[in-house]
Scaffold this motif. Structure first.
Motif, mmCIF file in Angstrom:
data_model
loop_
_atom_site.group_PDB
_atom_site.id
_atom_site.type_symbol
_atom_site.label_atom_id
_atom_site.label_comp_id
_atom_site.label_asym_id
_atom_site.label_seq_id
_atom_site.Cartn_x
_atom_site.Cartn_y
_atom_site.Cartn_z
ATOM 1 N N TYR A 115 -41.933 -63.034 32.609
ATOM 2 C CA TYR A 115 -41.883 -61.907 31.697
ATOM 3 C C TYR A 115 -41.393 -60.740 32.521
ATOM 4 O O TYR A 115 -41.413 -60.820 33.760
ATOM 5 C CB TYR A 115 -43.265 -61.606 31.081
ATOM 6 N N SER A 153 -41.999 -63.612 42.091
ATOM 7 C CA SER A 153 -42.271 -63.290 40.683
ATOM 8 C C SER A 153 -43.738 -63.539 40.370
ATOM 9 O O SER A 153 -44.343 -64.454 40.928
ATOM 10 C CB SER A 153 -41.409 -64.181 39.785
ATOM 11 N N ILE A 154 -44.317 -62.744 39.484
ATOM 12 C CA ILE A 154 -45.685 -63.050 39.058
ATOM 13 C C ILE A 154 -45.705 -63.732 37.691
ATOM 14 O O ILE A 154 -46.771 -63.971 37.132
ATOM 15 C CB ILE A 154 -46.623 -61.823 39.080
ATOM 16 N N SER A 161 -41.944 -53.191 33.834
ATOM 17 C CA SER A 161 -41.049 -52.050 34.013
ATOM 18 C C SER A 161 -40.902 -51.669 35.482
ATOM 19 O O SER A 161 -40.025 -50.897 35.842
ATOM 20 C CB SER A 161 -41.542 -50.859 33.194
ATOM 21 N N PHE A 174 -36.244 -49.646 37.329
ATOM 22 C CA PHE A 174 -34.993 -49.604 36.560
ATOM 23 C C PHE A 174 -34.480 -51.038 36.330
ATOM 24 O O PHE A 174 -35.263 -51.917 36.013
ATOM 25 C CB PHE A 174 -33.944 -48.730 37.255
ATOM 26 N N GLU A 175 -33.159 -51.244 36.564
ATOM 27 C CA GLU A 175 -32.592 -52.580 36.346
ATOM 28 C C GLU A 175 -32.792 -53.497 37.548
ATOM 29 O O GLU A 175 -32.396 -54.659 37.522
ATOM 30 C CB GLU A 175 -31.094 -52.477 36.018
HETATM 31 N N1 SAH Z 1 -33.151 -56.325 35.184
HETATM 32 C C1 SAH Z 1 -34.102 -57.090 35.915
HETATM 33 C C2 SAH Z 1 -35.549 -56.643 35.612
HETATM 34 C C3 SAH Z 1 -35.888 -55.327 36.222
HETATM 35 S S1 SAH Z 1 -37.555 -54.886 35.903
HETATM 36 C C4 SAH Z 1 -33.975 -58.567 35.551
HETATM 37 O O1 SAH Z 1 -33.633 -58.844 34.411
HETATM 38 O O2 SAH Z 1 -34.262 -59.431 36.391
HETATM 39 C C5 SAH Z 1 -37.828 -53.664 37.129
HETATM 40 C C6 SAH Z 1 -38.622 -54.131 38.344
HETATM 41 O O3 SAH Z 1 -39.902 -54.587 37.919
HETATM 42 C C7 SAH Z 1 -38.033 -55.289 39.121
HETATM 43 O O4 SAH Z 1 -37.062 -54.848 40.055
HETATM 44 C C8 SAH Z 1 -39.259 -55.876 39.787
HETATM 45 O O5 SAH Z 1 -39.561 -55.194 40.994
HETATM 46 C C9 SAH Z 1 -40.363 -55.607 38.789
HETATM 47 N N2 SAH Z 1 -40.708 -56.787 37.976
HETATM 48 C C10 SAH Z 1 -40.458 -56.943 36.660
HETATM 49 N N3 SAH Z 1 -40.920 -58.122 36.217
HETATM 50 C C11 SAH Z 1 -41.485 -58.750 37.270
HETATM 51 C C12 SAH Z 1 -42.119 -60.016 37.443
HETATM 52 N N4 SAH Z 1 -42.258 -60.882 36.450
HETATM 53 N N5 SAH Z 1 -42.576 -60.333 38.671
HETATM 54 C C13 SAH Z 1 -42.418 -59.476 39.707
HETATM 55 N N6 SAH Z 1 -41.822 -58.264 39.598
HETATM 56 C C14 SAH Z 1 -41.357 -57.896 38.401
#
Ligand code: SAH
Length: 250
Positions: free
Chosen positions: A140, A136-137, A143, A119-120
């Motif tokens: 970008y 972070s990976i 979901s 989710f968010e």
């Molecule tokens: N609203 C958040 C994004 C949520 S995406 C923001 O803008 O920061 C939903 C989930 O996907 C996140 O909680 C995370 O666990 C995962 N996710 C999304 N992008 C990621 C990334 N680049 N690296 C690691 N985890 C990621």
């Protein structure tokens, strides 16, 4: 009788445990998993929900779109897992970008607990209260954290002892020495009028090594100025600015 140490273990907290092992059950990682070189535990966050609807999320405080994973449910899921002294990670686009150096550290330890957001994202208070390290990976947004967690686990598993055939393949590749890898070739010797570079079929190991290093350096300088700037051979790195002199005011 010898007591084997427990294998490297990844514990994943997710709303979708059925996504695992997924791609981690195939090829190199999958064979290593089947032979007990590492272990994987995917735990369902929803199992820690307490209300009658088994809800795991709620609307964001302060308004806005989407849903947020609840701190109380996630904390209960973390506490129910066997965490001990293992690294506690949460996949997050806001986290520190994953590097090969961090992967090597994680591979050398007991194996992490990894929380996957959906989710968010997740309530900040559980990140703070359970001391989760945000990882972070890349820049970008996915979901969910599951594919990010698989990425991290895959990178770690291939470095575990016994997983890769030749130990050298772990030390010679991209990032391990701050350089991108040199180009690779294999038979046939000619492909659509393109030859394998002569030096690679010369049998002269010293020349091959020299060529590969030069290619790796040129590639890194051209494609990744950020990596190259940190390399000892980069022109700038010898002339790094000296730290400012401390003046005592006398
Ligand atoms: N609203 C958040 C994004 C949520 S995406 C923001 O803008 O920061 C939903 C989930 O996907 C996140 O909680 C995370 O666990 C995962 N996710 C999304 N992008 C990621 C990334 N680049 N690296 C690691 N985890 C990621």
């Amino acid at each position: 009788m010898t007591i084997e140490p427990p294998p490297w273990r990844a514990t994943v907290l997710t709303l979708f445990p059925e996504m695992f092992p997924g791609p981690l059950g195939i090829s190199l990682a999958g064979k290593a998993l089947a032979s007990g070189l590492w272990a994987l535990e995917a735990r369902d966050i929803r199992a820690s929900a307490t209300d009658k609807h088994r809800s795991v999320d709620d609307t964001p405080a302060g308004g806005g779109p989407g849903m947020v994973l609840r701190a109380d449910v996630l904390a209960a899921a973390i506490d129910a897992a066997d965490v001990q002294d293992r690294p506690r990670l949460v996949m997050s686009p806001r986290g520190r970008p994953l590097t090969q150096a961090r992967v090597a550290e994680l591979a050398a330890g007991p194996g992490p607990l990894i929380v996957c957001g959906r989710f968010e994202g997740i309530d900040q208070r559980v990140i703070d209260a359970r001391g989760l390290e945000e990882v972070s990976i890349g820049d970008y947004v996915l979901s969910g954290g599951e594919i990010a967690a698989m990425t991290l686990i895959d990178a770690c598993v291939r470095l575990l002892p016994g997983v890769m055939g030749k130990l050298a393949s772990g030390t010679d590749e991209s990032f391990s020495d701050g350089l991108l890898e040199y180009p690779q070739y294999t038979r046939p010797q000619v492909f659509e009028d393109r030859q394998i570079p002569d030096v690679l079929i010369s049998g002269d190991h010293a020349r091959v090594a020299k060529w590969r290093l030069a290619e790796a350096e040129a590639l890194t300088a051209a494609r990744r100025p950020d990596l190259w700037a940190a390399h000892p051979k980069a022109p700038e790195s010898g002339r790094k600015r000296k730290p400012p002199k401390i003046t005592t005011g006398e």
